[in-house]
Motif scaffolding. Structure first.
Motif, PDB file in Angstrom:
ATOM      1  N   SER A 141       0.809  -1.225   0.000  1.00  0.00           N
ATOM      2  CA  SER A 141       0.000   0.000   0.000  1.00  0.00           C
ATOM      3  C   SER A 141       0.841   1.273   0.000  1.00  0.00           C
ATOM      4  CB  SER A 141      -0.966   0.009   1.181  1.00  0.00           C
ATOM      5  OG  SER A 141      -0.266  -0.028   2.400  1.00  0.00           O
ATOM      6  N   GLU A 142       1.964   1.256   0.700  1.00  0.00           N
ATOM      7  CA  GLU A 142       2.815   2.444   0.743  1.00  0.00           C
ATOM      8  C   GLU A 142       3.409   2.730  -0.637  1.00  0.00           C
ATOM      9  OE1 GLU A 142       5.587   3.879   4.217  1.00  0.00           O
ATOM     10  OE2 GLU A 142       6.573   2.272   3.088  1.00  0.00           O
ATOM     11  N   ILE A 143       3.913   1.702  -1.282  1.00  0.00           N
ATOM     12  CA  ILE A 143       4.483   1.867  -2.618  1.00  0.00           C
ATOM     13  C   ILE A 143       3.382   2.259  -3.599  1.00  0.00           C
ATOM     14  CG2 ILE A 143       5.588   0.636  -4.539  1.00  0.00           C
ATOM     15  CD1 ILE A 143       7.179  -0.934  -2.412  1.00  0.00           C
ATOM     16  N   ARG A 144       2.209   1.650  -3.475  1.00  0.00           N
ATOM     17  CA  ARG A 144       1.079   1.982  -4.354  1.00  0.00           C
ATOM     18  C   ARG A 144       0.716   3.462  -4.215  1.00  0.00           C
ATOM     19  NH1 ARG A 144      -2.144  -1.694  -2.794  1.00  0.00           N
ATOM     20  NH2 ARG A 144      -3.245  -0.464  -1.250  1.00  0.00           N
ATOM     21  N   LEU A 145       0.663   3.985  -2.975  1.00  0.00           N
ATOM     22  CA  LEU A 145       0.344   5.399  -2.758  1.00  0.00           C
ATOM     23  C   LEU A 145       1.391   6.318  -3.385  1.00  0.00           C
ATOM     24  CD1 LEU A 145      -0.956   5.386   0.922  1.00  0.00           C
ATOM     25  CD2 LEU A 145      -2.265   5.893  -1.145  1.00  0.00           C
ATOM     26  N   ILE A 146       2.647   5.956  -3.243  1.00  0.00           N
ATOM     27  CA  ILE A 146       3.729   6.761  -3.830  1.00  0.00           C
ATOM     28  C   ILE A 146       3.605   6.773  -5.350  1.00  0.00           C
ATOM     29  CG2 ILE A 146       6.226   6.879  -4.189  1.00  0.00           C
ATOM     30  CD1 ILE A 146       6.477   5.767  -1.255  1.00  0.00           C
ATOM     31  N   MET A 147       3.371   5.609  -5.936  1.00  0.00           N
ATOM     32  CA  MET A 147       3.259   5.510  -7.391  1.00  0.00           C
ATOM     33  C   MET A 147       2.016   6.259  -7.890  1.00  0.00           C
ATOM     34  SD  MET A 147       5.949   3.865  -8.422  1.00  0.00           S
ATOM     35  CE  MET A 147       5.602   3.223 -10.064  1.00  0.00           C
ATOM     36  N   GLN A 148       0.911   6.171  -7.158  1.00  0.00           N
ATOM     37  CA  GLN A 148      -0.302   6.912  -7.531  1.00  0.00           C
ATOM     38  C   GLN A 148      -0.027   8.420  -7.501  1.00  0.00           C
ATOM     39  OE1 GLN A 148      -2.883   5.373  -4.491  1.00  0.00           O
ATOM     40  NE2 GLN A 148      -3.895   3.932  -5.881  1.00  0.00           N
ATOM     41  N   TYR A 149       0.620   8.858  -6.450  1.00  0.00           N
ATOM     42  CA  TYR A 149       0.926  10.277  -6.283  1.00  0.00           C
ATOM     43  C   TYR A 149       1.793  10.776  -7.436  1.00  0.00           C
ATOM     44  CZ  TYR A 149       2.327  14.567  -3.826  1.00  0.00           C
ATOM     45  OH  TYR A 149       2.539  15.875  -3.464  1.00  0.00           O
ATOM     46  N   ARG A 150       2.855  10.016  -7.734  1.00  0.00           N
ATOM     47  CA  ARG A 150       3.802  10.441  -8.771  1.00  0.00           C
ATOM     48  C   ARG A 150       3.244  10.326 -10.182  1.00  0.00           C
ATOM     49  NH1 ARG A 150       7.126  12.337 -10.560  1.00  0.00           N
ATOM     50  NH2 ARG A 150       8.909  11.066 -11.014  1.00  0.00           N
ATOM     51  N   PHE A 151       2.618   9.209 -10.503  1.00  0.00           N
ATOM     52  CA  PHE A 151       2.326   8.928 -11.905  1.00  0.00           C
ATOM     53  C   PHE A 151       0.852   9.036 -12.288  1.00  0.00           C
ATOM     54  CE2 PHE A 151       6.286   6.768 -10.817  1.00  0.00           C
ATOM     55  CZ  PHE A 151       7.136   7.448 -11.674  1.00  0.00           C
ATOM     56  N   ILE A 152      -0.066   8.824 -11.371  1.00  0.00           N
ATOM     57  CA  ILE A 152      -1.489   9.003 -11.695  1.00  0.00           C
ATOM     58  C   ILE A 152      -1.902  10.437 -11.398  1.00  0.00           C
ATOM     59  CG2 ILE A 152      -3.849   8.325 -11.137  1.00  0.00           C
ATOM     60  CD1 ILE A 152      -2.826   5.468 -10.740  1.00  0.00           C
ATOM     61  N   ASN A 153      -1.479  10.948 -10.243  1.00  0.00           N
ATOM     62  CA  ASN A 153      -1.817  12.322  -9.874  1.00  0.00           C
ATOM     63  C   ASN A 153      -0.834  13.335 -10.453  1.00  0.00           C
ATOM     64  OD1 ASN A 153      -3.909  11.184  -8.427  1.00  0.00           O
ATOM     65  ND2 ASN A 153      -2.784  11.190  -6.514  1.00  0.00           N
ATOM     66  N   CYS A 154       0.233  12.849 -11.079  1.00  0.00           N
ATOM     67  CA  CYS A 154       1.181  13.674 -11.857  1.00  0.00           C
ATOM     68  C   CYS A 154       1.976  14.691 -11.037  1.00  0.00           C
ATOM     69  CB  CYS A 154       0.461  14.379 -13.002  1.00  0.00           C
ATOM     70  SG  CYS A 154      -0.478  13.281 -14.057  1.00  0.00           S
ATOM     71  N   TYR A 155       2.358  14.326  -9.808  1.00  0.00           N
ATOM     72  CA  TYR A 155       3.200  15.218  -9.020  1.00  0.00           C
ATOM     73  C   TYR A 155       4.666  14.925  -9.317  1.00  0.00           C
ATOM     74  CZ  TYR A 155      -0.736  16.787  -6.223  1.00  0.00           C
ATOM     75  OH  TYR A 155      -1.921  17.346  -5.811  1.00  0.00           O
ATOM     76  N   PRO A 156       5.503  15.964  -9.325  1.00  0.00           N
ATOM     77  CA  PRO A 156       6.931  15.743  -9.598  1.00  0.00           C
ATOM     78  C   PRO A 156       7.637  15.052  -8.424  1.00  0.00           C
ATOM     79  CG  PRO A 156       6.542  18.043  -9.066  1.00  0.00           C
ATOM     80  CD  PRO A 156       5.188  17.372  -9.130  1.00  0.00           C
ATOM     81  N   ARG A 157       8.824  14.542  -8.695  1.00  0.00           N
ATOM     82  CA  ARG A 157       9.610  13.840  -7.682  1.00  0.00           C
ATOM     83  C   ARG A 157       9.823  14.718  -6.451  1.00  0.00           C
ATOM     84  NH1 ARG A 157      14.713  13.730  -5.925  1.00  0.00           N
ATOM     85  NH2 ARG A 157      15.543  11.758  -5.142  1.00  0.00           N
TER      86      ARG A 157
END
Length: 125
Positions: free
Chosen positions: A73-89
């Motif tokens: 779940s933690e990795i999923r949230l990070i990936m969602q934030y970065r790549f689905i929600n389009c936030y930069p690193r």
């Protein structure tokens, strides 16, 4: 496309080339998503625009499905934030300030490998 699975493996493993392809897809995903969404909102489309929706639309959905399928779940949230929600690193580093930059990068790498495995299973890569 034939998939070679190791005996006893439930899902095929992504190799280095699969992971590199996935990284490219993840980098392109935000732009592809915006373009597809913008085109879908139009009433009239050219033949080329329809072709883009038909080509990129399924790719966008499959990348998002692969991210949603990450078991951690933690990795999923990070990936969602970065790549689905389009936030930069940089925004992700700030949001998950309890991690070092390198720890966050490792989690994104783990997430990328999980996404690559799912995309390979789906026959996308």
């Amino acid at each position: 496309m034939a998939m070679v699975w190791e005996q006893g493996e439930l899902f095929p493993r992504a190799n280095k080339a699969d992971i590199q392809t996935t990284k490219k897809l993840l980098r392109k995903h935000p732009d592809m998503k915006k373009i597809v969404k913008g085109l879908q909102e139009r009433e009239q489309l050219t033949t080329e625009e329809e072709a883009i929706i038909n080509k990129w639309g399924p790719t966008v959905k499959n990348v998002e499905l692969a991210i949603e399928s990450i078991p951690d779940s933690e990795i999923r949230l990070i990936m969602q934030y970065r790549f689905i929600n389009c936030y930069p690193r940089k925004a992700a580093v700030t949001k998950w300030s309890s991690f070092t930059d390198r720890s966050l990068d490792r989690k994104i790498e783990e997430g990328t490998e999980a996404v690559a495995g799912t995309l390979k299973l789906l026959g996308i890569i």
